[in-house]
Scaffold this motif. Structure first.
Motif, short mmCIF file in Angstrom:
data_model
loop_
_atom_site.label_atom_id
_atom_site.label_comp_id
_atom_site.label_asym_id
_atom_site.label_seq_id
_atom_site.Cartn_x
_atom_site.Cartn_y
_atom_site.Cartn_z
N ASP A 105 27.81 -17.96 1.96
CA ASP A 105 28.67 -16.83 2.16
C ASP A 105 29.24 -17.40 3.61
O ASP A 105 30.41 -17.34 3.59
CB ASP A 105 27.81 -15.52 2.34
CG ASP A 105 27.50 -14.85 1.21
OD1 ASP A 105 27.88 -15.12 0.24
OD2 ASP A 105 26.73 -13.89 1.10
N THR A 106 28.62 -17.79 4.46
CA THR A 106 29.06 -18.16 5.64
C THR A 106 30.20 -19.48 5.31
O THR A 106 31.15 -19.48 6.00
CB THR A 106 27.89 -18.74 6.71
OG1 THR A 106 27.06 -17.61 6.93
CG2 THR A 106 28.56 -19.38 8.04
N ALA A 109 33.27 -18.07 3.89
CA ALA A 109 33.92 -17.34 4.77
C ALA A 109 34.89 -18.15 5.82
O ALA A 109 35.93 -17.80 6.17
CB ALA A 109 33.30 -16.30 5.67
N SER A 112 39.99 -21.37 4.20
CA SER A 112 41.22 -20.76 4.50
C SER A 112 41.89 -20.89 3.06
O SER A 112 42.08 -21.89 2.22
CB SER A 112 41.96 -21.51 5.51
OG SER A 112 43.29 -20.97 5.50
N GLU A 136 41.06 -13.02 -3.17
CA GLU A 136 40.31 -12.46 -2.05
C GLU A 136 39.96 -10.96 -2.35
O GLU A 136 39.09 -10.66 -1.62
CB GLU A 136 41.13 -12.90 -0.76
CG GLU A 136 41.29 -14.17 -0.41
CD GLU A 136 41.95 -14.57 0.82
OE1 GLU A 136 42.05 -13.45 1.68
OE2 GLU A 136 42.64 -15.52 0.84
N GLY A 140 36.11 -11.56 -2.14
CA GLY A 140 35.94 -11.28 -0.39
C GLY A 140 35.85 -12.39 0.19
O GLY A 140 35.36 -12.55 1.26
N HIS A 141 36.56 -13.81 -0.42
CA HIS A 141 36.37 -14.86 0.32
C HIS A 141 37.54 -15.77 -0.21
O HIS A 141 38.34 -15.54 -1.36
CB HIS A 141 35.22 -15.76 0.08
CG HIS A 141 34.73 -16.20 -1.33
ND1 HIS A 141 35.51 -17.02 -2.10
CD2 HIS A 141 33.77 -15.55 -1.85
CE1 HIS A 141 34.78 -17.11 -3.09
NE2 HIS A 141 33.89 -16.25 -3.12
N ARG A 175 30.85 -17.15 -8.33
CA ARG A 175 30.08 -17.73 -7.18
C ARG A 175 29.37 -19.11 -7.54
O ARG A 175 29.56 -19.86 -6.64
CB ARG A 175 28.88 -16.67 -6.73
CG ARG A 175 28.11 -17.07 -5.61
CD ARG A 175 27.01 -15.92 -5.21
NE ARG A 175 26.36 -16.37 -3.99
CZ ARG A 175 26.75 -15.94 -2.70
NH1 ARG A 175 27.83 -15.05 -2.85
NH2 ARG A 175 26.24 -15.98 -1.65
#
Length: 205
Positions: A105-106, A109, A112, A136, A140-141, A175
């Motif tokens: 996740d990090t 995140a 870009s 996005e 969520g990313h 994912r």
């Protein structure tokens, strides 16, 4: 534990349109664009020598510019010296499989959605911005895809077609695909950094 890499059959190059609401296409359908395979990079032994000789902080800074996971960078840096560039890239791949959910996740995140497409028509850029926003909002990313081996003039089409096909995925399915693309992207960035002299930058290879 390694996850199986998603497979997609090769098909003709997609055609860019300004329609951001194209029907969802599941992987394996006849018109789903294939993610191109990695292509060989020049093996710059000078870059490898410099990487092996760098301080831990220097090596980790360079690795973090390829994938923003502190644990991934520390693990790859800790196993120096590497005898070959191929060994280093294989170690980077291996470390990518062991990221925890939070670490992935990090890393995602920190990615870009902004990709340069010089000379693209305004309608195409509008379609791309809308597609990125939809992705996005759904996951969520940022949308992550490795464009290693794709000609510059075909990258916008590849990104837009990839977003449209992957918007149909369930969150966990996407994912797995995003994690695989991030590993491929980190590998391509690392090969690029070695070739250019170990300059830690966030630009795409």
């Amino acid at each position: 534990m390694r996850h199986a890499h998603p497979t997609r059959p090769g098909v003709p190059e997609p055609t860019l349109t300004s329609d951001t609401h194209a029907p969802c296409r599941k992987p394996g359908s006849a018109d789903t664009p294939a993610i191109p395979a990695q292509q060989a990079h020049p093996r710059h032994t000078g870059g490898l020598v410099a990487f092996n000789a760098a301080t831990p902080a220097e090596a980790e800074a360079l690795l973090l510019s390829c994938c923003h996971s502190r644990r991934w960078a520390e693990r790859v840096a800790a196993h120096r010296p590497y005898p070959t560039v191929d060994a280093l890239l294989a170690a980077a791949d291996e470390a990518g499989y062991d990221l925890s959910r939070a670490e992935l996740d990090t890393a995602l995140a920190a990615e870009s959605s902004v990709l340069p497409h010089p000379g693209a028509p305004p309608a195409a850029l509008t379609a791309l911005r809308a597609a990125h926003a939809a992705y996005e909002s759904s996951f969520g990313h940022a949308f992550v895809i490795s464009l290693d081996g794709v000609r510059p003039g075909e990258r916008l089409d590849q990104v837009l077609a990839g977003i449209r096909s992957r918007l149909c995925n369930e969150p966990e399915e996407e994912r797995v695909i995003a994690a695989d693309e991030l590993r491929r992207l980190a590998r391509a960035r690392l090969a690029f950094r070695l070739a250019e002299g170990l300059t830690p930058r966030h630009s795409e290879p």
